[in-house]
Design a protein around this motif. Structure first.
Motif, PDB file in Angstrom:
ATOM      1  N   GLN A  72       0.843  -1.192   0.000  1.00  0.00           N
ATOM      2  CA  GLN A  72       0.000   0.000   0.000  1.00  0.00           C
ATOM      3  C   GLN A  72       0.879   1.243   0.000  1.00  0.00           C
ATOM      4  O   GLN A  72       1.825   1.354   0.799  1.00  0.00           O
ATOM      5  N   PRO A  73       0.625   2.190  -0.899  1.00  0.00           N
ATOM      6  CA  PRO A  73       1.446   3.411  -0.934  1.00  0.00           C
ATOM      7  C   PRO A  73       1.406   4.140   0.403  1.00  0.00           C
ATOM      8  O   PRO A  73       0.356   4.236   1.042  1.00  0.00           O
ATOM      9  N   LEU A  74       2.542   4.696   0.793  1.00  0.00           N
ATOM     10  CA  LEU A  74       2.610   5.399   2.072  1.00  0.00           C
ATOM     11  C   LEU A  74       2.060   6.804   1.966  1.00  0.00           C
ATOM     12  O   LEU A  74       1.405   7.288   2.872  1.00  0.00           O
ATOM     13  N   GLY A  75       2.344   7.526   0.875  1.00  0.00           N
ATOM     14  CA  GLY A  75       1.843   8.883   0.758  1.00  0.00           C
ATOM     15  C   GLY A  75       2.539   9.653  -0.332  1.00  0.00           C
ATOM     16  O   GLY A  75       3.397   9.128  -1.028  1.00  0.00           O
ATOM     17  N   LEU A  76       2.174  10.901  -0.456  1.00  0.00           N
ATOM     18  CA  LEU A  76       2.724  11.775  -1.483  1.00  0.00           C
ATOM     19  C   LEU A  76       3.498  12.941  -0.880  1.00  0.00           C
ATOM     20  O   LEU A  76       3.541  14.011  -1.438  1.00  0.00           O
ATOM     21  N   GLU A  77       4.100  12.743   0.284  1.00  0.00           N
ATOM     22  CA  GLU A  77       4.810  13.849   0.923  1.00  0.00           C
ATOM     23  C   GLU A  77       5.900  14.402   0.019  1.00  0.00           C
ATOM     24  O   GLU A  77       6.157  15.591  -0.019  1.00  0.00           O
ATOM     25  N   VAL A  87      -1.817  19.405   4.871  1.00  0.00           N
ATOM     26  CA  VAL A  87      -0.418  19.715   4.623  1.00  0.00           C
ATOM     27  C   VAL A  87       0.399  19.380   5.857  1.00  0.00           C
ATOM     28  O   VAL A  87      -0.128  19.304   6.974  1.00  0.00           O
ATOM     29  N   GLY A  88       1.679  19.194   5.663  1.00  0.00           N
ATOM     30  CA  GLY A  88       2.591  18.996   6.774  1.00  0.00           C
ATOM     31  C   GLY A  88       2.235  17.803   7.633  1.00  0.00           C
ATOM     32  O   GLY A  88       2.057  16.675   7.152  1.00  0.00           O
ATOM     33  N   THR A  89       2.082  18.030   8.942  1.00  0.00           N
ATOM     34  CA  THR A  89       1.819  16.946   9.887  1.00  0.00           C
ATOM     35  C   THR A  89       0.513  16.242   9.572  1.00  0.00           C
ATOM     36  O   THR A  89       0.407  15.009   9.685  1.00  0.00           O
ATOM     37  N   ASP A  90      -0.517  16.998   9.151  1.00  0.00           N
ATOM     38  CA  ASP A  90      -1.806  16.373   8.826  1.00  0.00           C
ATOM     39  C   ASP A  90      -1.662  15.371   7.683  1.00  0.00           C
ATOM     40  O   ASP A  90      -2.280  14.300   7.691  1.00  0.00           O
ATOM     41  N   ARG A  91      -0.856  15.711   6.690  1.00  0.00           N
ATOM     42  CA  ARG A  91      -0.670  14.783   5.573  1.00  0.00           C
ATOM     43  C   ARG A  91       0.104  13.544   6.031  1.00  0.00           C
ATOM     44  O   ARG A  91      -0.174  12.426   5.591  1.00  0.00           O
ATOM     45  N   ARG A  92       1.064  13.731   6.928  1.00  0.00           N
ATOM     46  CA  ARG A  92       1.800  12.577   7.443  1.00  0.00           C
ATOM     47  C   ARG A  92       0.870  11.666   8.247  1.00  0.00           C
ATOM     48  O   ARG A  92       0.933  10.435   8.138  1.00  0.00           O
ATOM     49  N   ILE A  93       0.022  12.289   9.072  1.00  0.00           N
ATOM     50  CA  ILE A  93      -0.937  11.492   9.845  1.00  0.00           C
ATOM     51  C   ILE A  93      -1.837  10.695   8.906  1.00  0.00           C
ATOM     52  O   ILE A  93      -2.070   9.491   9.106  1.00  0.00           O
ATOM     53  N   ARG A 105      -9.177  12.367  -4.136  1.00  0.00           N
ATOM     54  CA  ARG A 105      -8.672  13.732  -4.255  1.00  0.00           C
ATOM     55  C   ARG A 105      -7.175  13.795  -4.543  1.00  0.00           C
ATOM     56  O   ARG A 105      -6.612  14.868  -4.717  1.00  0.00           O
ATOM     57  N   GLY A 106      -6.512  12.630  -4.585  1.00  0.00           N
ATOM     58  CA  GLY A 106      -5.090  12.616  -4.895  1.00  0.00           C
ATOM     59  C   GLY A 106      -4.203  13.023  -3.727  1.00  0.00           C
ATOM     60  O   GLY A 106      -3.082  13.484  -3.921  1.00  0.00           O
ATOM     61  N   TRP A 107      -4.702  12.851  -2.478  1.00  0.00           N
ATOM     62  CA  TRP A 107      -3.892  13.182  -1.312  1.00  0.00           C
ATOM     63  C   TRP A 107      -2.859  12.115  -1.007  1.00  0.00           C
ATOM     64  O   TRP A 107      -1.939  12.331  -0.228  1.00  0.00           O
ATOM     65  N   VAL A 108      -3.000  10.931  -1.582  1.00  0.00           N
ATOM     66  CA  VAL A 108      -2.052   9.836  -1.400  1.00  0.00           C
ATOM     67  C   VAL A 108      -1.733   9.253  -2.757  1.00  0.00           C
ATOM     68  O   VAL A 108      -2.444   9.469  -3.738  1.00  0.00           O
ATOM     69  N   GLU A 109      -0.646   8.483  -2.816  1.00  0.00           N
ATOM     70  CA  GLU A 109      -0.199   7.892  -4.084  1.00  0.00           C
ATOM     71  C   GLU A 109      -1.156   6.803  -4.513  1.00  0.00           C
ATOM     72  O   GLU A 109      -1.610   6.000  -3.703  1.00  0.00           O
ATOM     73  N   ASP A 110      -1.450   6.775  -5.803  1.00  0.00           N
ATOM     74  CA  ASP A 110      -2.319   5.717  -6.337  1.00  0.00           C
ATOM     75  C   ASP A 110      -1.567   4.398  -6.390  1.00  0.00           C
ATOM     76  O   ASP A 110      -0.371   4.386  -6.580  1.00  0.00           O
TER      77      ASP A 110
END
Length: 375
Positions: free
Chosen positions: A294-299, A314-320, A370-375
């Motif tokens: 599973q993709p971890l994210g788009l940081e 953004v920032g910490t919220d995106r990491r969470i 919404r594209g907040w994480v990697e597909d």
């Protein structure tokens, strides 16, 4: 920057001075650079030997004769009248460090055109590098010939000990040209461990990193910091429930896999594999794990500093969010990011409101849509 063509720092500065300011004597260069004359002459000699500068006598450095005072006309080097210290002669600059002192005219140095002179040096370096590559290939062939009793001996190599294994990992990263694949078990300690700078250099060369980590490794305090540092280096990171083994593959041609497990007695050992068939099997294993992960994210895709697009975390919220979608619990997220549990839960609620999600399942769906994480 010109060390690659064999120039010292002083020689580069002198050549740059002559290019930008025009011809000068050794004495002038010494005064402008604040460097002792002896060092100046050594550097000028090397520049001349490499064809980067040329020297000619310049009568403008010699005082003109006064027709009204023939007795003061410049003369050649005088013989000292008696014992006593004299200024040491500098080659090409008359006597001492004074370019205008009576004596032979000083040498004035001028820079050769960089487009011609430096290109010649670069061509020589390229030729030398090519010869080194041919020599390396010849040595490899000689090695294979010397071990002809076992033609496949160099296709696998057993590496024993933490230092030796670490050295091989560094070599693999420094030698990678296109892509480096890695499966990481336990604490996330392979990708961010860049004490030698090999990983940073590989990324700067354009080597693409794809890494899969075990989900249980996310529970270690502060391990998320390493994960997001990797994402910040444009590495793609995914998470899976269980990683079958540690593994590193470079360019589909070289792999390193452990032979021992942490509970085994004795020193750790690993197998360095060059055999195409075995490397291909290991690559298939990695791709299967990657497909399930599973993709971890788009940081890495967002600017580190600056405003985020309107309506996005953004920032910490995106990491969470990325850690939640990777399967971490609220408490694990708090441990990872060094936050309190209530702080994490409050931020999750804010992100859910931002996504207009009533449940966390809806939050995950909205995050992907919404594209907040990697597909």
């Amino acid at each position: 920057m010109l060390a690659a063509v064999g120039l010292s720092d002083l020689a580069e500065r002198l050549y740059t001075d002559l290019v930008t300011h025009g011809p000068a004597t050794a004495g002038e260069l010494s005064r402008r650079s604040g460097t002792p004359p002896d060092e100046i002459h050594v550097a000028l000699g090397k520049l001349a030997a490499q064809g980067l500068i040329a020297a000619r006598h310049d009568d403008s450095t010699r005082p003109a004769a006064d027709p009204a005072r023939p007795d003061l006309a410049p003369a050649g080097p005088a013989t000292p009248a008696g014992p006593g210290p004299t200024a040491p002669a500098l080659p090409g600059t008359g006597t001492g460090t004074d370019d205008t002192a009576p004596g032979p005219p000083a040498l004035r140095y001028s820079a050769a055109p960089p487009a011609v002179a430096l290109e010649a040096l670069l061509a020589g370096r390229r030729h030398a590098l090519r010869q080194a590559e041919l020599s390396a290939a010849a040595l490899a062939e000689a090695y294979r010939a010397a071990t002809s009793d076992d033609a496949h001996r160099d296709l696998v190599e057993v590496v024993v000990g933490p230092a030796a294994i670490g050295h091989r990992v560094e070599q693999i990263q420094r030698g990678a040209k296109r892509e480096l694949l890695a499966l990481v078990t336990g604490q996330y300690d392979v990708v961010p461990a860049d004490a030698t700078g090999a990983e940073t250099e590989a990324v700067e060369r354009g080597v693409a990193y794809r890494v899969v980590v075990g989900r249980h490794s996310l529970g270690a305090p502060r391990s998320a910091e390493a994960l997001f540092e990797a994402l910040g280096r444009d590495q793609r990171v995914r998470v899976v429930d269980q990683v079958p083994t540690k593994l590193i593959i470079a360019d589909g041609s070289l792999a390193l896999v452990p032979l021992t497990t942490p509970g085994d007695a004795g020193e750790p050992a690993a197998l360095l594999v060059r055999a195409p068939g075995l490397v291909n099997l290991m690559t298939i294993l990695f791709e299967q794990v990657w497909a399930w992960a599973q993709p971890l994210g788009l940081e890495a895709g967002l600017p580190v500093v600056g405003e985020a697009p309107a309506g996005e975390p953004v920032g910490t919220d995106r990491r969470i969010l990325a850690l939640l979608l990777a399967g971490s619990t609220d408490q694990a997220v708090a441990n990872q990011l060094g936050l309190g549990l209530r702080t994490v839960q409050r931020r999750i609620k804010a992100v859910m409101e931002l996504a207009h999600a009533e449940t966390r399942v809806q939050l995950g769906w909205q995050a992907h849509r919404r594209g907040w994480v990697e597909d």
